[in-house]
Write a protein that holds these residues in place. Structure first.
Motif, PDB file in Angstrom:
ATOM      1  N   SER A 120       0.955  -1.149   0.023  1.00 55.09           N
ATOM      2  CA  SER A 120      -0.057   0.071  -0.053  1.00 55.09           C
ATOM      3  C   SER A 120       0.997   1.293  -0.027  1.00 55.09           C
ATOM      4  N   LEU A 121       1.530   1.581  -1.156  1.00 55.82           N
ATOM      5  CA  LEU A 121       2.526   2.419  -1.190  1.00 55.82           C
ATOM      6  C   LEU A 121       2.210   3.360  -2.316  1.00 55.82           C
ATOM      7  N   PRO A 122       2.520   4.779  -2.023  1.00 54.56           N
ATOM      8  CA  PRO A 122       2.396   5.876  -3.054  1.00 54.56           C
ATOM      9  C   PRO A 122       3.506   5.542  -4.346  1.00 54.56           C
ATOM     10  N   ASP A 123       3.434   6.224  -5.202  1.00 53.95           N
ATOM     11  CA  ASP A 123       4.592   6.318  -6.416  1.00 53.95           C
ATOM     12  C   ASP A 123       5.583   7.205  -6.045  1.00 53.95           C
ATOM     13  N   THR A 124       6.784   7.004  -5.557  1.00 53.52           N
ATOM     14  CA  THR A 124       7.996   7.661  -5.335  1.00 53.52           C
ATOM     15  C   THR A 124       8.937   7.032  -5.993  1.00 53.52           C
ATOM     16  N   GLN A 125      10.185   7.842  -6.064  1.00 52.68           N
ATOM     17  CA  GLN A 125      11.549   7.138  -6.204  1.00 52.68           C
ATOM     18  C   GLN A 125      11.591   5.887  -5.547  1.00 52.68           C
ATOM     19  N   ASP A 126      11.405   6.109  -4.079  1.00 48.54           N
ATOM     20  CA  ASP A 126      11.884   4.815  -3.273  1.00 48.54           C
ATOM     21  C   ASP A 126      11.234   3.910  -3.460  1.00 48.54           C
ATOM     22  N   THR A 127       9.859   3.916  -3.663  1.00 44.52           N
ATOM     23  CA  THR A 127       8.951   2.715  -3.840  1.00 44.52           C
ATOM     24  C   THR A 127       8.724   1.937  -5.344  1.00 44.52           C
ATOM     25  N   ARG A 128       9.212   2.837  -6.421  1.00 40.15           N
ATOM     26  CA  ARG A 128       9.339   2.135  -7.705  1.00 40.15           C
ATOM     27  C   ARG A 128      10.035   0.993  -7.902  1.00 40.15           C
ATOM     28  N   ALA A 129       9.503  -0.396  -8.551  1.00 38.35           N
ATOM     29  CA  ALA A 129       9.978  -1.380  -8.576  1.00 38.35           C
ATOM     30  C   ALA A 129      10.574  -2.114  -7.287  1.00 38.35           C
ATOM     31  N   LEU A 130       9.882  -1.553  -6.263  1.00 40.13           N
ATOM     32  CA  LEU A 130      10.360  -2.054  -4.822  1.00 40.13           C
ATOM     33  C   LEU A 130      10.218  -3.731  -4.958  1.00 40.13           C
ATOM     34  N   MET A 131       9.431  -4.227  -5.545  1.00 38.54           N
ATOM     35  CA  MET A 131       9.299  -5.921  -5.535  1.00 38.54           C
ATOM     36  C   MET A 131       9.696  -6.340  -6.855  1.00 38.54           C
ATOM     37  N   GLY A 132      10.824  -6.737  -7.114  1.00 40.48           N
ATOM     38  CA  GLY A 132      11.392  -7.111  -8.423  1.00 40.48           C
ATOM     39  C   GLY A 132      11.731  -8.461  -8.206  1.00 40.48           C
ATOM     40  N   ARG A 133      12.563  -9.151  -8.984  1.00 36.74           N
ATOM     41  CA  ARG A 133      12.678 -10.488  -8.995  1.00 36.74           C
ATOM     42  C   ARG A 133      13.384 -11.041  -7.739  1.00 36.74           C
ATOM     43  N   GLU A 134      14.504 -10.146  -7.392  1.00 36.49           N
ATOM     44  CA  GLU A 134      15.265 -10.318  -6.161  1.00 36.49           C
ATOM     45  C   GLU A 134      14.178 -10.671  -4.821  1.00 36.49           C
ATOM     46  N   GLN A 135      13.241  -9.677  -4.602  1.00 38.05           N
ATOM     47  CA  GLN A 135      12.444  -9.799  -3.728  1.00 38.05           C
ATOM     48  C   GLN A 135      11.336 -10.801  -3.536  1.00 38.05           C
TER      49      GLN A 135
END
Length: 322
Positions: A202-217
Motif C-alpha cells: 500500500s505504497l505511493p508512487d515515489t522514487q523509493d517505491t518504484r519497482a520495490l518488488m522485483g525478481r530478487e524480492q
C-alpha cells in the motif's frame, strides 16, 4: 492576513449533504461544482479552495488558492512543484478516506485467491464440477504490510481480528499500531519477505517505491505465499511477478493497480489464472462512506485555515503526509 473563504470549487460529484458540510465551515462562501471540461481560467484563478484533483495544465492556472484538497490518497507528482508557484497554499490529500473500503477489497481478494474461488467461478462458466484441492485458512498466517498508513493499518487490524500475525514496514521507525506485533524500516524488507505468508503493498508512487518488488524480492519470499497490491502499480516489477507466479513462489496475486492503467489487453497478466485483477476500483467513489469521508476531510481543512492543524497535509519535499 488570510482573506475569508469566498469561493470553493468542487471537482468531484457532490451531494446535497456534502455542500452542507462545506457551508457549515464557510457560510459566506459560494460553493460551485464543475466538471473538469467546464473549467475556465477565471474559475481557477478566483478559487480560494479547490476540492478535487486537477490535471497539470489546469493546475498552472490556479492563482489564489489557500487550500488544494485532493480527492486522492496519493499525490500526483506535478502537485509537488507548487511550493514555488503557490508558496502560501496548503496541499492536503484524502488519506484517511479510503482505508476501510480498500482494506476490505484487499481482504476479499486474498480470500478469493486462497479459497480458489476465482477458479471455481471460471469452472461455473464452463459447467465444470471440479475439485481444486486443499486450501489454506486465515488463522495463524503471517502478514507483512508494506506501507503502514491508513489503508495498510486498516488491513492490519482486519487481519489481526481474523487470527493472523501482522508485521509492518514503514519509512521511519515507529511504535506498532493496533493489531501489529512489530514495525520495521525498508532496510529489513528482504528478511521480512521470507517471514510472511501474505504481503500487502500500500505504497505511493515515489522514487523509493518504484519497482520495490522485483525478481530478487520475490525470490526471498516463501514458496506458496500471496501478494496484494492496492497502492500504486509502479511498486511491482510486473514481469518479475509473472515469473514468480509461474514458478510457484507466489501462489496468488491480487492487483487493484497496475502499470500502465488501463492494463493493455495483450498483457500476459490477464491470462495468468492465479493473478486476480480489478481495474483500480477498491477506492474511488465506489463506497458512499468513502465519498462522505473526502468531504469531511475537506471541511475540516477549510475550518483549519490558515494555521491548522490540517488532516493529511502533504510535505512538498517528499509527497508524503507531513
Amino acid at each position: 492576513m488570510t482573506r475569508p473563504i469566498q469561493d470553493i470549487l468542487v471537482l468531484l460529484p457532490m451531494q446535497d449533504h456534502h455542500r452542507d458540510m462545506l457551508l457549515k465551515v464557510a457560510p459566506a462562501a459560494r460553493v460551485r461544482s464543475l466538471k473538469p471540461q467546464e473549467l475556465t481560467a477565471q474559475d481557477l484563478a478566483q478559487a480560494d479552495v479547490i476540492v478535487g484533483n486537477l490535471d497539470a495544465e489546469h493546475l498552472q492556472q490556479v492563482q489564489n488558492a489557500q487550500l488544494l484538497q485532493l480527492n486522492s490518497a496519493g499525490v500526483p507528482k506535478y502537485y509537488l512543484q507548487l511550493a514555488q508557484a503557490l508558496p502560501h497554499a496548503v496541499l492536503c490529500c484524502a488519506s484517511g478516506a479510503y482505508g476501510e473500503a480498500i482494506a476490505e477489497h484487499a481482504l476479499a481478494m486474498l480470500l478469493m485467491l486462497m479459497k480458489r474461488l476465482h477458479q471455481y467461478r471460471d469452472d461455473q462458466k464452463q459447467g465444470a464440477w471440479n475439485d481444486h484441492g486443499m486450501v489454506p485458512t486465515l488463522g495463524g498466517l503471517r502478514v507483512l504490510v508494506v506501507g503502514l498508513g491508513d489503508i495498510g493499518g486498516r488491513f492490519a487490524r482486519l487481519c489481526h481480528l481474523l487470527g493472523m500475525t501482522v508485521r509492518g514496514i514503514r519509512r521511519r521507525p515507529s511504535a506498532p499500531p493496533e493489531g501489529v506485533e512489530a514495525v520495521y524500516t525498508q532496510d529489513s524488507l528482504m528478511e521480512q519477505l521470507g517471514w510472511a505468508d501474505v504481503v500487502l503493498l500500500s505504497l505511493p508512487d515515489t522514487q523509493d517505491t518504484r519497482a520495490l518488488m522485483g525478481r530478487e524480492q520475490f525470490q526471498a519470499m516463501k514458496r506458496g505465499s500471496y501478494v496484494l497490491n492496492v497502492g500504486r502499480g509502479s511498486a511491482i516489477d510486473q514481469d518479475a511477478l509473472l515469473w514468480a507466479v509461474q514458478e510457484g513462489i507466489v501462489a496468488g496475486a491480487g492487483l487493484d493497480v497496475t502499470t500502465p492503467e488501463p492494463l493493455p489487453p495483450e498483457s500476459p497478466l490477464w491470462q495468468e489464472p492465479n493473478i486476480l485483477i480489478t481495474p483500480h476500483v477498491s477506492g474511488g467513489l465506489h463506497a458512499q462512506r468513502t465519498h462522505d469521508n473526502i468531504f469531511e476531510i475537506a471541511a475540516h481543512n477549510i475550518a483549519a485555515l490558515p494555521d491548522g492543524p490540517f488532516q493529511s497535509r502533504v510535505d512538498f519535499a517528499t509527497g508524503y503526509r507531513a
